[in-house]
Scaffold this active site. Structure first.
Site, mmCIF file in Angstrom:
data_model
loop_
_atom_site.group_PDB
_atom_site.id
_atom_site.type_symbol
_atom_site.label_atom_id
_atom_site.label_comp_id
_atom_site.label_asym_id
_atom_site.label_seq_id
_atom_site.Cartn_x
_atom_site.Cartn_y
_atom_site.Cartn_z
ATOM 1 N N LYS A 93 -11.270 -6.639 -39.366
ATOM 2 C CA LYS A 93 -10.555 -5.240 -38.738
ATOM 3 C C LYS A 93 -9.508 -4.673 -39.596
ATOM 4 O O LYS A 93 -9.166 -5.590 -40.410
ATOM 5 C CB LYS A 93 -10.133 -5.768 -37.448
ATOM 6 N N GLY A 193 -15.749 5.821 -15.990
ATOM 7 C CA GLY A 193 -15.887 6.271 -17.228
ATOM 8 C C GLY A 193 -17.290 6.768 -17.505
ATOM 9 O O GLY A 193 -18.199 6.037 -17.740
ATOM 10 N N GLY A 195 -18.136 8.682 -19.964
ATOM 11 C CA GLY A 195 -18.075 9.264 -21.532
ATOM 12 C C GLY A 195 -19.723 8.995 -22.290
ATOM 13 O O GLY A 195 -20.637 9.055 -21.504
ATOM 14 N N VAL A 197 -20.992 6.335 -23.503
ATOM 15 C CA VAL A 197 -21.731 5.164 -23.242
ATOM 16 C C VAL A 197 -22.099 5.255 -21.345
ATOM 17 O O VAL A 197 -23.085 5.150 -21.176
ATOM 18 C CB VAL A 197 -21.001 4.091 -23.293
HETATM 19 P P1 NAD Z 1 -15.833 7.856 -24.460
HETATM 20 O O1 NAD Z 1 -14.401 8.229 -24.990
HETATM 21 O O2 NAD Z 1 -16.845 8.717 -24.898
HETATM 22 O O3 NAD Z 1 -15.699 7.704 -22.914
HETATM 23 C C1 NAD Z 1 -14.632 7.278 -22.269
HETATM 24 C C2 NAD Z 1 -14.588 8.002 -20.806
HETATM 25 O O4 NAD Z 1 -13.666 7.429 -19.941
HETATM 26 C C3 NAD Z 1 -14.153 9.476 -20.908
HETATM 27 O O5 NAD Z 1 -15.059 10.488 -20.457
HETATM 28 C C4 NAD Z 1 -12.852 9.720 -20.431
HETATM 29 O O6 NAD Z 1 -12.562 10.995 -19.822
HETATM 30 C C5 NAD Z 1 -12.849 8.518 -19.441
HETATM 31 N N1 NAD Z 1 -11.557 8.108 -18.886
HETATM 32 C C6 NAD Z 1 -10.313 7.747 -19.865
HETATM 33 N N2 NAD Z 1 -9.276 7.108 -19.083
HETATM 34 C C7 NAD Z 1 -9.808 7.057 -17.883
HETATM 35 C C8 NAD Z 1 -9.467 6.783 -16.531
HETATM 36 N N3 NAD Z 1 -8.206 6.174 -16.733
HETATM 37 N N4 NAD Z 1 -10.125 6.675 -15.553
HETATM 38 C C9 NAD Z 1 -11.473 7.050 -15.583
HETATM 39 N N5 NAD Z 1 -11.996 7.754 -16.698
HETATM 40 C C10 NAD Z 1 -11.388 7.649 -17.652
HETATM 41 O O7 NAD Z 1 -15.792 6.334 -24.863
HETATM 42 P P2 NAD Z 1 -17.316 5.814 -24.866
HETATM 43 O O8 NAD Z 1 -17.762 5.449 -26.322
HETATM 44 O O9 NAD Z 1 -17.953 6.028 -23.951
HETATM 45 O O10 NAD Z 1 -16.817 4.086 -24.639
HETATM 46 C C11 NAD Z 1 -16.483 3.751 -23.530
HETATM 47 C C12 NAD Z 1 -15.911 2.428 -23.709
HETATM 48 O O11 NAD Z 1 -16.640 1.485 -24.140
HETATM 49 C C13 NAD Z 1 -14.625 2.019 -24.720
HETATM 50 O O12 NAD Z 1 -13.642 1.442 -23.891
HETATM 51 C C14 NAD Z 1 -14.909 1.654 -25.868
HETATM 52 O O13 NAD Z 1 -14.098 1.005 -26.624
HETATM 53 C C15 NAD Z 1 -16.187 0.841 -25.341
HETATM 54 N N6 NAD Z 1 -17.341 0.507 -26.260
HETATM 55 C C16 NAD Z 1 -18.012 1.665 -26.754
HETATM 56 C C17 NAD Z 1 -19.032 1.554 -27.495
HETATM 57 C C18 NAD Z 1 -19.786 2.673 -27.954
HETATM 58 O O14 NAD Z 1 -20.784 2.344 -28.668
HETATM 59 N N7 NAD Z 1 -19.397 3.956 -27.934
HETATM 60 C C19 NAD Z 1 -19.343 0.184 -28.178
HETATM 61 C C20 NAD Z 1 -18.361 -0.945 -27.485
HETATM 62 C C21 NAD Z 1 -17.588 -0.609 -26.813
#
Ligand code: NAD
Length: 367
Positions: A93, A193, A195, A197
């Site tokens: 990292k 959430g 977003g 994923v």
């Molecule tokens: P993203 O930023 O696209 O989505 C996150 C969502 O959470 C957003 O819609 C945001 O508005 C919402 N959010 C933020 N704070 C909030 C709260 N207090 N209450 C409710 N909703 C809230 O992120 P993502 O890519 O969808 O990833 C989601 C999670 O999974 C993250 O924690 C990320 O680290 C983890 N993750 C993602 C991936 C990936 O492939 N994208 C891989 C491994 C882990």
């Protein structure tokens, strides 16, 4: 002196190498460039299984020790995540210290790329907090050791559909353990959430006939996802009191804590967010005592790293998806190990990761 005492003494007297000793890190690279203001730390935890891979995070740490602690903790986590996912990758990292909005520049990123390049492939970087795919393109100008590039650069693009699929199959394996079959039809699932994923996960769940509740801070997105997938919006102040079967944290870390655990009525926790247990050891135990099956986050959300891994091999999405499908069996093995050894699931996942590193390390010793 016992090994534990040696480690503690070393840590007090030597806060840098002492910390490396504590978690057996291989190498730390401190990077400085006065012209661009770059201050970065690259931590390589373990390269037994392959080159260390992990994202670069840019963060305004309050001091250097905080940055060092973070990069050491995160790089170690990557070793475990890749190992348990069956990838030939080690854990690494990087952190860049500073406010991304004020400090980030093309020159700084390219200087950072030069440092990554100087490691000759022992560390491969990718996107993380406050870094975009455009930033990766810039770093790529100075080094080939970058993954997670956009599709128009021959990269693997958005990993979220692969991550979401991994969460979905992991949830099915958890369902099989809990109810004797892996159908999610009629199960009540709260997705916090929606977003990148979370939204793809909602799609899988609604296709299978689950009753999906959603929460997010983004009102517009909530409405869009609710309409598209017939999900029910629930407010933040009551969502943890809902009568649900499964809680899927897909927003932030540390949402499995004393407060939520006193309210949550689910029997499974399985979601994409990193570091879901506020305190891994304590909350991992509490969850187990409450009879909740916790699918360990780094097993569940490995789709992201799986996707990036296949980019290194010449990307084909079907291969990444196929590998992500294996998260079903990995989750199942973790659950069975936890039961057989009478330990929390997160500890069972750690054990499986360590076992693979040990076994493959021995294989690599032979000619
Ligand atoms: P993203 O930023 O696209 O989505 C996150 C969502 O959470 C957003 O819609 C945001 O508005 C919402 N959010 C933020 N704070 C909030 C709260 N207090 N209450 C409710 N909703 C809230 O992120 P993502 O890519 O969808 O990833 C989601 C999670 O999974 C993250 O924690 C990320 O680290 C983890 N993750 C993602 C991936 C990936 O492939 N994208 C891989 C491994 C882990």
């Amino acid at each position: 002196m016992e090994v534990k005492d040696i480690k503690e003494t070393a840590l007090a007297q030597n806060p840098v190498i002492g910390q490396m000793l504590q978690y057996n890190h291989e190498q730390i690279v401190f990077c400085n460039d006065n012209d661009t203001g770059l201050k970065a730390i690259i931590a390589i935890h373990n390269t037994i299984l392959g080159p260390s891979l992990g994202g670069t995070r840019m963060w305004n740490y309050s001091n250097e020790m905080e940055a060092l602690n973070d990069v050491l903790r995160l790089s170690r986590g990557m070793t475990y995540k890749s190992s348990v996912a069956g990838l030939n990758l080690g854990g690494g990292k990087a952190v860049i210290i500073g406010d991304a909005k004020k400090l980030k520049s093309e020159a700084l990123l390219r200087r950072f790329g030069k440092f990554v390049n100087s490691l000759g492939g022992k560390y491969i970087t990718a996107e993380d907090v406050a870094m975009s795919s455009r930033d990766m393109e810039i770093i790529r100008m100075e080094t080939e050791f970058v993954s997670g590039l956009p599709e128009n650069m021959g990269g693997s693009g958005d990993p979220s559909p692969v991550t979401a699929y991994g969460v979905y199959v992991s949830m099915k394996a958890s369902a099989k353990e809990t109810w004797g079959n892996d159908s999610l039809n009629g199960k009540k699932v709260l997705v916090q959430g929606i977003g990148n994923v979370g939204m793809h996960l909602v799609e899988h769940l609604s296709k299978e006939g689950a009753k999906v509740y959603i929460n997010d801070i983004n009102e517009e997105r909530l409405k869009m996802v609710a309409d598209k997938f017939k999900a029910e919006i629930v407010p933040a102040n009551t969502m943890f009191d809902l009568d649900i079967d499964i809680y899927a944290p897909c927003a932030l870390g540390a949402t499995v804590n004393d407060e939520t655990l006193s309210r949550l009525k689910c029997v499974i926790i399985c979601g994409a967010a990193n570091n879901q247990l506020a305190e891994e050891k304590r909350h991992g135990e509490i969850v187990r005592e409450k009879g909740i099956l916790y699918a360990p986050d780094f097993v569940v959300n490995a789709g992201g790293i799986i996707n990036v891994y296949y980019e290194l091999e010449g990307y084909v999405r079907e291969r990444a998806m196929k590998h992500a499908e294996g998260i079903y069996n990995t989750t199942w093995n973790v659950i069975q190990t936890a039961k057989a050894e009478n330990i929390p699931t997160y500890a069972a996942a750690n054990r499986l990761a360590e076992k693979r590193i040990e076994q493959i390390g021995k294989v690599k010793l032979s000619f």
